[in-house]
Design a protein around this motif. Structure first.
Motif, short mmCIF file in Angstrom:
data_model
loop_
_atom_site.label_atom_id
_atom_site.label_comp_id
_atom_site.label_asym_id
_atom_site.label_seq_id
_atom_site.Cartn_x
_atom_site.Cartn_y
_atom_site.Cartn_z
N PHE A 20 45.66 36.05 59.17
CA PHE A 20 46.92 35.41 59.56
C PHE A 20 47.12 34.09 58.80
O PHE A 20 48.18 33.83 58.24
CB PHE A 20 46.95 35.17 61.08
CG PHE A 20 48.08 34.30 61.52
CD1 PHE A 20 47.83 33.00 61.96
CD2 PHE A 20 49.38 34.74 61.49
CE1 PHE A 20 48.87 32.18 62.36
CE2 PHE A 20 50.43 33.92 61.88
CZ PHE A 20 50.17 32.64 62.32
N GLY A 21 46.11 33.25 58.76
CA GLY A 21 46.20 31.97 58.06
C GLY A 21 46.48 32.17 56.58
O GLY A 21 47.31 31.47 55.99
N VAL B 54 42.63 24.40 54.96
CA VAL B 54 41.31 23.92 55.37
C VAL B 54 40.53 25.08 55.95
O VAL B 54 41.06 25.85 56.76
CB VAL B 54 41.44 22.83 56.47
CG1 VAL B 54 40.07 22.38 56.96
CG2 VAL B 54 42.23 21.64 55.93
N ASP B 55 39.28 25.24 55.53
CA ASP B 55 38.43 26.28 56.11
C ASP B 55 37.00 25.77 56.03
O ASP B 55 36.67 25.01 55.11
CB ASP B 55 38.58 27.61 55.36
CG ASP B 55 38.11 28.80 56.20
OD1 ASP B 55 36.89 28.93 56.43
OD2 ASP B 55 38.96 29.59 56.63
N ALA C 12 36.18 21.97 55.41
CA ALA C 12 35.93 21.04 56.51
C ALA C 12 35.80 21.84 57.80
O ALA C 12 36.36 22.93 57.92
CB ALA C 12 37.07 20.05 56.65
N ASP C 13 35.05 21.25 58.74
CA ASP C 13 35.00 21.85 60.08
C ASP C 13 36.07 21.15 60.89
O ASP C 13 35.94 19.97 61.25
CB ASP C 13 33.62 21.64 60.72
CG ASP C 13 33.52 22.30 62.09
OD1 ASP C 13 32.39 22.55 62.55
OD2 ASP C 13 34.58 22.57 62.71
N ARG D 27 36.92 21.19 63.77
CA ARG D 27 36.63 20.75 65.15
C ARG D 27 36.27 19.27 65.17
O ARG D 27 36.23 18.64 66.22
CB ARG D 27 35.47 21.57 65.74
CG ARG D 27 35.84 23.00 66.05
CD ARG D 27 34.62 23.82 66.42
NE ARG D 27 33.65 23.81 65.33
CZ ARG D 27 32.50 24.46 65.37
NH1 ARG D 27 32.17 25.17 66.44
NH2 ARG D 27 31.66 24.41 64.35
N ALA E 236 45.18 28.49 62.50
CA ALA E 236 45.08 29.95 62.36
C ALA E 236 43.67 30.43 62.63
O ALA E 236 43.23 31.45 62.08
CB ALA E 236 45.53 30.37 60.95
#
Ligand SMILES: Nc1ncnc2c1ncn2[C@@H]1O[C@H](COP(=O)(O)OP(=O)(O)OP(=O)(O)O)[C@@H](O)[C@H]1O
Ligand SMILES: Nc1ncnc2c1ncn2[C@@H]1O[C@H](COP(=O)(O)OP(=O)(O)OP(=O)(O)O)[C@@H](O)[C@H]1O
Lengths: 216, 216
Positions: free
Chosen positions: A12-13, A30-31, A50-51, A53, A72
Motif C-alpha cells: 500500500f505504501g 521512510v522505511d 528510520a524506525d 516509532r 502505511a
C-alpha cells in the motif's frame, strides 16, 4: 503541492508513493528496511531509513515540516499506533493511516489520524459487487450514490435512453458510454446503447444491483 | 445469484465474503485455519476447513459445482498460484484472484484467473489522489474517465454551473451535489453550488486534478 511523507514501503505504501511521484509530487519515503530504502532511492525525491516509532528519528529527518503524512505500516497495530501518535505529536496537520480492521481504525482515529484507509476491506466490498458477473467496476461515493461500469442489460439495448425508460422506470442515470475503440462519451437522452458498449451508470446501490440483473 | 466460493479469510477474503452475505448471496468460505472457519460458521451459508492447495480436498467440498470463485490467499504467491490452478482444473468459469504484485498478477492471469485484484495497489493509487487534500474520494473507471467527490473550488461557488463554465472552460461535468443534511441530487445547468456542498465531478484524471487546484 506540498511534499508528502510516506512511512512504510509495503504494497500500500509503495503504491501511494509511486502514484504521488507520477502525479509530480515530492515524496519522502521512510522505511526501517535498508533494502527497501535502497530500492526506492531513485524512484522518489528522497528515501530514508528510520524506525518511525522513534519520534527523534522522525525529527532528525525533518518530519515536522510536512503538512501531509501517510502511515502505511499496517500489519502491526502497535507500530502503526506508535507511528501515528508521533505524527500527531510532531504537529503534522493531515495524517492518513492504514488500518487492518475496524477496531484498529477506531484507535487510529482516536489518537488523531484524520483519515483511515482500509485497502483490503474496500477491495473486498467492491469485489463482492463485481462477482455477480455483470458489473466491471463499482464504487459507492455516498449512502445513496454509487457508480458502476457494466454491460448494458438486454432490455435497454438498441433504443435511446429516453425510450428505454432508464431513469423513469429504473431510477438509473447512464452517465456515459464506452464504445469499443472509441473514447468515453457522455450520454444524452438520445444516446442509443448497443450490446458492444460498456456503460457507466449511477444510482443507489440497490437500484444498480436490480438494474444489472434486468433481463437475466 | 449463483453461490460464491471464497477461499481465504484474510482481510480481503473476509470483506468479500461478508459483503456477499449482506447482498443476500450464498457463500461457501474455505480456510485451512480451524479457528477462522469456526468464527465464520454462523456468518455465511457454509464455512469449511480445507487446504485449498489440494484439488481432492476442493472436490470433496463440491467446489466443481460453483460458477464463481474468489481466491483471497495473497501473501504466498505459491499457494495462490496452486489454488487458482486447482480452480481452473475444476472447470469453474469465473475466477477472481488477489495478487500482491504485478508479476504475481500476471502469473495468475496466465494460469487462468479471469480477474486479478490488487487491493493495496488500488488503494494506494486512490490515496495518492486524496492526499492533495481537496478530493474526498477518487476512482478511475477508464483511461479517460474518472470520478471525484470533492469540495467545490472557489471560482465555481455561488454561481450556476453554466455561469461558472465548468464544462466549457474546465472540461469537467458536475454529476451531482451533496448538500449537508440532504440526499444526493443530480446537477442541472442551473444548479448553484455553495461552499457547504460536496460535489461529484467527472472528467479525465488530469482535468480533475487541475480543477481541484483552481483558486488555490
Ligand atoms: N517502525 C517502522 N518504521 C519504519 N518502517 C516500518 C516500521 N515498521 C514496519 N515498517 C515498514 O513498513 C512496511 C509495511 O509494513 P507491513 O508489512 O507491516 O504493513 P502491511 O500493512 O502488511 O503492508 P501492505 O501494504 O503490504 O499490506 C514494511 O516495508 C516495513 O519494513
Ligand atoms: N492453502 C490454503 N488453503 C486454505 N486457506 C488458506 C491457505 N493458505 C492460506 N489460507 C488462508 O487464507 C487467508 C489469507 O491468507 P494470507 O494472509 O496469506 O493472505 P493475504 O493476502 O495476506 O490476506 P489479507 O487479505 O489479509 O491481506 C488466511 O486466513 C489463511 O489461513
Amino acid at each position: 503541492d506540498a511534499p508528502v511523507l510516506v512511512i512504510g514501503l509495503g504494497r500500500f505504501g509503495a503504491a501511494t508513493a509511486g502514484q504521488l511521484d507520477r502525479l509530480g509530487r515530492e515524496v519522502l519515503v521512510v522505511d526501517d528496511s535498508a533494502a527497501l530504502v535502497q530500492k526506492w532511492a531513485e524512484r522518489v525525491t528522497h528515501a530514508v531509513q528510520a524506525d518511525a516509532r522513534s519520534i527523534d528519528a522522525l525529527r532528525q529527518i525533518g518530519a515536522q515540516d510536512f503538512s501531509v503524512a501517510v502511515c502505511a505500516v499496517g500489519s502491526s497495530v502497535e507500530a502503526s499506533v506508535l507511528i501515528t501518535a508521533n505524527l500527531v505529536d510532531l504537529g503534522i496537520p493531515q495524517i492518513w493511516a492504514k488500518a487492518i480492521s475496524q477496531s484498529h481504525g477506531k484507535i487510529l482515529e482516536r489518537i488523531g489520524a484524520n483519515h483511515v484507509i482500509y485497502p483490503e476491506a474496500e477491495a473486498g466490498e467492491r469485489t463482492a459487487h463485481l462477482v455477480s458477473g455483470r458489473m466491471l467496476d463499482f464504487i459507492e461515493f455516498d449512502d445513496d450514490f454509487a457508480l458502476v461500469k457494466m454491460y448494458p442489460p438486454k432490455p435497454i439495448r438498441g433504443k435511446s435512453l429516453t425510450d428505454s425508460g432508464v431513469r423513469t422506470k429504473h431510477r438509473i442515470t447512464v452517465v456515459g458510454v464506452k464504445s469499443p475503440g472509441r473514447p468515453f462519451t457522455y450520454a444524452t437522452a438520445d444516446t442509443v446503447i448497443s450490446n458492444h458498449d460498456l456503460i457507466i451508470a449511477s444510482g443507489t446501490e440497490g437500484d444498480l444491483e436490480r438494474f444489472a440483473a434486468l433481463g437475466t
